[in-house]
Design a protein around this motif. Structure first.
Motif, PDB file in Angstrom:
ATOM      1  N   ALA A  73      68.945  41.990 -25.996  1.00  0.00           N
ATOM      2  CA  ALA A  73      68.528  40.899 -25.308  1.00  0.00           C
ATOM      3  C   ALA A  73      69.513  40.315 -24.213  1.00  0.00           C
ATOM      4  CB  ALA A  73      67.823  39.828 -26.209  1.00  0.00           C
ATOM      5  N   ASP A  74      70.624  40.249 -24.565  1.00  0.00           N
ATOM      6  CA  ASP A  74      71.724  39.652 -23.459  1.00  0.00           C
ATOM      7  C   ASP A  74      71.730  40.578 -22.172  1.00  0.00           C
ATOM      8  OD1 ASP A  74      73.757  37.774 -22.826  1.00  0.00           O
ATOM      9  OD2 ASP A  74      75.024  39.422 -23.062  1.00  0.00           O
ATOM     10  N   ARG A  75      71.742  41.781 -22.621  1.00  0.00           N
ATOM     11  CA  ARG A  75      71.787  42.681 -21.393  1.00  0.00           C
ATOM     12  C   ARG A  75      70.624  42.813 -20.619  1.00  0.00           C
ATOM     13  NH1 ARG A  75      74.854  47.702 -24.750  1.00  0.00           N
ATOM     14  NH2 ARG A  75      76.768  46.629 -25.042  1.00  0.00           N
ATOM     15  N   GLU A  76      69.649  42.683 -21.202  1.00  0.00           N
ATOM     16  CA  GLU A  76      68.293  42.424 -20.555  1.00  0.00           C
ATOM     17  C   GLU A  76      68.191  41.432 -19.420  1.00  0.00           C
ATOM     18  OE1 GLU A  76      65.243  42.880 -23.298  1.00  0.00           O
ATOM     19  OE2 GLU A  76      65.626  45.252 -23.768  1.00  0.00           O
ATOM     20  N   GLU A  77      68.780  40.441 -20.125  1.00  0.00           N
ATOM     21  CA  GLU A  77      68.991  38.988 -19.139  1.00  0.00           C
ATOM     22  C   GLU A  77      69.526  38.955 -17.867  1.00  0.00           C
ATOM     23  OE1 GLU A  77      69.905  35.758 -21.712  1.00  0.00           O
ATOM     24  OE2 GLU A  77      68.219  36.259 -23.056  1.00  0.00           O
TER      25      GLU A  77
END
Length: 79
Positions: A73-77
Motif C-alpha cells: 500500500a505504501d509503495r502504491e501511494e
C-alpha cells in the motif's frame, strides 16, 4: 552436501574467485574439530551435561494488516 558426505572436497567461490574449501571430517574428526574450536575460543562448551532447556519464547500474535500488505500500500501511494 551430498558430495561432501561422499568424501569429496568442494571449493566455494564468490564471483569466480575461490574463497573456501569444504571437506568431510576425518573419522573421529568431529570431536577433534570441536576441541580445536574450543581451544581457539570460537565456541564454549556447555557447563551442564544433557540437552539444553527449551526456550520459553513465544512469538507475539499481531492483529491487523500483514506487513507485506502495508508495504504494498505504501509503495502504491508513492507511485
Amino acid at each position: 552436501m551430498r558430495a561432501i558426505r561422499a568424501g569429496q572436497e568442494v571449493v566455494l567461490t564468490d564471483r569466480g574467485e575461490a574463497i573456501a574449501v569444504v571437506k568431510p571430517l576425518e573419522r573421529g574428526g568431529q570431536e577433534k574439530a570441536f576441541q580445536n574450536m574450543v581451544a581457539e575460543g570460537l565456541i564454549r562448551p556447555s557447563r551442564r551435561p544433557g540437552p539444553m532447556k527449551r526456550s520459553r519464547f513465544r512469538p507475539l500474535k499481531v492483529t491487523g494488516k500483514a506487513v507485506a500488505e502495508t508495504i504494498r500500500a505504501d509503495r502504491e501511494e508513492r507511485f
